[in-house]
Design a protein around this motif. Structure first.
Motif, PDB file in Angstrom:
ATOM      1  N   LYS A  18       0.827  -1.199   0.000  1.00  0.00           N
ATOM      2  CA  LYS A  18       0.000   0.000   0.000  1.00  0.00           C
ATOM      3  C   LYS A  18       0.865   1.254   0.000  1.00  0.00           C
ATOM      4  O   LYS A  18       1.936   1.276   0.582  1.00  0.00           O
ATOM      5  CB  LYS A  18      -0.925   0.005   1.219  1.00  0.00           C
ATOM      6  N   GLU A  19       0.393   2.303  -0.642  1.00  0.00           N
ATOM      7  CA  GLU A  19       1.097   3.572  -0.640  1.00  0.00           C
ATOM      8  C   GLU A  19       0.958   4.233   0.735  1.00  0.00           C
ATOM      9  O   GLU A  19      -0.038   4.054   1.427  1.00  0.00           O
ATOM     10  CB  GLU A  19       0.539   4.494  -1.720  1.00  0.00           C
ATOM     11  N   GLY A  20       1.964   5.026   1.115  1.00  0.00           N
ATOM     12  CA  GLY A  20       1.917   5.705   2.398  1.00  0.00           C
ATOM     13  C   GLY A  20       2.542   4.913   3.528  1.00  0.00           C
ATOM     14  O   GLY A  20       2.473   5.333   4.683  1.00  0.00           O
ATOM     15  N   TYR A  21       3.155   3.765   3.233  1.00  0.00           N
ATOM     16  CA  TYR A  21       3.844   2.954   4.238  1.00  0.00           C
ATOM     17  C   TYR A  21       5.301   2.762   3.831  1.00  0.00           C
ATOM     18  O   TYR A  21       5.625   2.753   2.642  1.00  0.00           O
ATOM     19  CB  TYR A  21       3.184   1.572   4.388  1.00  0.00           C
ATOM     20  N   ILE A  36       3.676   6.678   6.710  1.00  0.00           N
ATOM     21  CA  ILE A  36       4.427   7.918   6.490  1.00  0.00           C
ATOM     22  C   ILE A  36       3.520   9.077   6.860  1.00  0.00           C
ATOM     23  O   ILE A  36       2.423   9.215   6.307  1.00  0.00           O
ATOM     24  CB  ILE A  36       4.870   8.037   5.031  1.00  0.00           C
ATOM     25  N   PRO A  37       3.968   9.945   7.801  1.00  0.00           N
ATOM     26  CA  PRO A  37       3.112  11.086   8.193  1.00  0.00           C
ATOM     27  C   PRO A  37       2.840  12.003   7.006  1.00  0.00           C
ATOM     28  O   PRO A  37       3.722  12.262   6.190  1.00  0.00           O
ATOM     29  CB  PRO A  37       3.940  11.793   9.260  1.00  0.00           C
ATOM     30  N   GLU A  38       1.614  12.488   6.937  1.00  0.00           N
ATOM     31  CA  GLU A  38       1.242  13.375   5.828  1.00  0.00           C
ATOM     32  C   GLU A  38       1.773  14.779   6.073  1.00  0.00           C
ATOM     33  O   GLU A  38       1.860  15.242   7.214  1.00  0.00           O
ATOM     34  CB  GLU A  38      -0.281  13.422   5.683  1.00  0.00           C
ATOM     35  N   GLY A  39       2.160  15.483   4.998  1.00  0.00           N
ATOM     36  CA  GLY A  39       2.616  16.859   5.099  1.00  0.00           C
ATOM     37  C   GLY A  39       3.984  17.008   5.724  1.00  0.00           C
ATOM     38  O   GLY A  39       4.332  18.077   6.191  1.00  0.00           O
ATOM     39  N   ASP A  40       4.770  15.964   5.755  1.00  0.00           N
ATOM     40  CA  ASP A  40       6.110  16.030   6.374  1.00  0.00           C
ATOM     41  C   ASP A  40       7.111  15.321   5.473  1.00  0.00           C
ATOM     42  O   ASP A  40       8.011  14.646   5.942  1.00  0.00           O
ATOM     43  CB  ASP A  40       6.078  15.361   7.747  1.00  0.00           C
ATOM     44  N   GLY A  41       6.909  15.486   4.166  1.00  0.00           N
ATOM     45  CA  GLY A  41       7.715  14.741   3.211  1.00  0.00           C
ATOM     46  C   GLY A  41       9.157  15.164   3.156  1.00  0.00           C
ATOM     47  O   GLY A  41      10.013  14.432   2.687  1.00  0.00           O
ATOM     48  N   ASP A  42       9.509  16.394   3.622  1.00  0.00           N
ATOM     49  CA  ASP A  42      10.882  16.852   3.539  1.00  0.00           C
ATOM     50  C   ASP A  42      11.720  16.336   4.686  1.00  0.00           C
ATOM     51  O   ASP A  42      12.911  16.606   4.747  1.00  0.00           O
ATOM     52  CB  ASP A  42      10.936  18.380   3.518  1.00  0.00           C
ATOM     53  N   LYS A  43      11.107  15.626   5.636  1.00  0.00           N
ATOM     54  CA  LYS A  43      11.865  15.093   6.762  1.00  0.00           C
ATOM     55  C   LYS A  43      11.762  13.582   6.765  1.00  0.00           C
ATOM     56  O   LYS A  43      10.762  13.008   6.337  1.00  0.00           O
ATOM     57  CB  LYS A  43      11.346  15.648   8.083  1.00  0.00           C
ATOM     58  N   ALA A  44      12.769  12.939   7.292  1.00  0.00           N
ATOM     59  CA  ALA A  44      12.747  11.491   7.396  1.00  0.00           C
ATOM     60  C   ALA A  44      11.730  11.092   8.449  1.00  0.00           C
ATOM     61  O   ALA A  44      11.718  11.658   9.545  1.00  0.00           O
ATOM     62  CB  ALA A  44      14.129  10.969   7.765  1.00  0.00           C
ATOM     63  N   PRO A  45      10.847  10.113   8.171  1.00  0.00           N
ATOM     64  CA  PRO A  45       9.816   9.730   9.138  1.00  0.00           C
ATOM     65  C   PRO A  45      10.429   9.032  10.334  1.00  0.00           C
ATOM     66  O   PRO A  45      11.469   8.410  10.247  1.00  0.00           O
ATOM     67  CB  PRO A  45       8.918   8.790   8.338  1.00  0.00           C
TER      68      PRO A  45
END
Length: 351
Positions: free
Chosen positions: A33-36, A51-60
């Motif tokens: 699934k996408e988002g994992y 993967i947290p939404e709206g935080d793509g520029d940082k490593a989860p």
């Protein structure tokens, strides 16, 4: 079949269909699934985290509930949370400007940056992660290559040193030096050369031995000579031919026993005429250790190409009046200067 039984069977089939659809999590496994994202914990188990939404520029970061904490493994071989992005400084000031030496000690890893790591498998087949600090030392600092040779400071006396000018200055009085008891030609070199070195015995001269350190002994049976610096035992060393070694660096060691011999050198031409006298050698003292006795060490240039064919080793009275003081774990230790001793000579190499 009655209408009631038909309705009951349809309800049962509908319930089974809904349950099977819910177990498939949308019809596909979590890993697809996408988002994992997938990761491996310290026990080698594969984990899935959203993967947290709206935080793509940082490593989860990994959720605490999905990790099996193992403090012992986290220190050396664990897999801690993925660090957040580096917070950049808006402006460097005198307070926050990084020190280059301190940064080098830390492997050029700035505050907030993750350490580099490598993965490996243990004996049980579990995947481990080990973090390390990069080694930024040079090959010279690691001892893989020898350091460059630094010549030892010394006083060199040669012909023409400190002589009077060909055209005396205005007001020059030729009788002034005589009144003061000095000689116009009385420089150290000219005075020394008058008493050295044609009368030296060359029967005990030693040839140069290439490729290793060779020993020179100055003892009670060694020949002595009255130099202008005082009477001293001496050794005459034949230098390598200039075709083979036009110039080189002499590595000279004087080993300490009941005292230490402080050497001075005079270089002679083929007719035993002095060309250069080297005194006041600021040798480095190396304390004894488990595989070597203490010694004075110096690095001095030699020039066979300009006619230096012989080297005479001797000591001075003023050196005998002094001593070498070194620090030990028990406090300062004074080593007397003596007339005899054991020396080691070697041609230094920068290979």
């Amino acid at each position: 079949m009655s209408q009631w039984r038909l309705d009951q069977r349809l309800c049962f089939l509908t319930l089974v269909t809904l349950l099977s659809t819910g177990c498939q999590v949308g019809g596909s496994p979590v890993s697809e699934k996408e988002g994992y994202f997938t990761w491996v914990d310290e026990q080698g188990q594969v984990r899935y985290s959203p993967i947290p939404e709206g935080d793509g520029d940082k490593a989860p970061k990994v959720a605490a509930s999905t990790r099996q904490s193992n403090p012992a493994a986290d220190e050396g071989s664990g897999s801690p949370d993925v660090p957040a992005g580096l917070q950049e400084e808006d402006e460097y000031t005198l307070e926050n400007y990084p020190d280059a030496n301190e940064l080098a000690k830390k492997g050029y890893i700035r505050k907030g940056e993750p350490k580099p790591y490598f993965t490996w498998k243990d004996a049980e087949g579990n995947i481990r992660v080990s973090y390390y600090t990069p080694d930024t030392r040079t090959d010279q600092q690691k001892g893989r290559i020898p350091p460059p040779i630094t010549l030892t400071p010394a006083t060199t006396h040669e012909p023409g040193e400190g002589g009077l000018p060909e055209q005396p200055v205005k007001g020059y009085d030729p009788n002034a030096l005589a009144i003061l008891g000095a000689d116009e030609a009385g420089t150290f070199f000219t005075t020394f050369a008058k008493a050295c070195c044609q009368s030296l015995k060359t029967g005990d001269r030693q040839p140069w031995i290439s490729g290793r350190e060779f020993e020179v002994d100055l003892d009670a049976e060694s020949s002595t000579h009255k130099f202008t610096t005082g009477e001293s035992p001496y050794a005459v060393i034949e230098l390598p031919w200039p075709r083979q070694h036009p110039d080189f660096v002499l590595h000279l060691r004087s080993y300490a026993s009941d005292g230490v011999f402080v050497p001075s050198l005079v270089f002679l031409d083929a007719d035993f005429q002095p060309l250069r006298v080297v005194t006041d050698i600021a040798a480095r003292f190396v304390p004894e250790n488990w595989h070597s006795q203490a010694y004075l060490e110096s690095w001095l240039p030699v020039f066979p190409a300009i006619g230096e064919r012989w080297m005479v080793i001797f000591t001075r009275n003023q050196d005998l009046d002094n001593q070498t003081v070194t620090e030990t774990r028990y406090g300062p230790k004074a080593i007397p200067h003596v007339k005899t001793g054991e020396l080691g000579l070697e041609m230094a190499s920068e290979d």
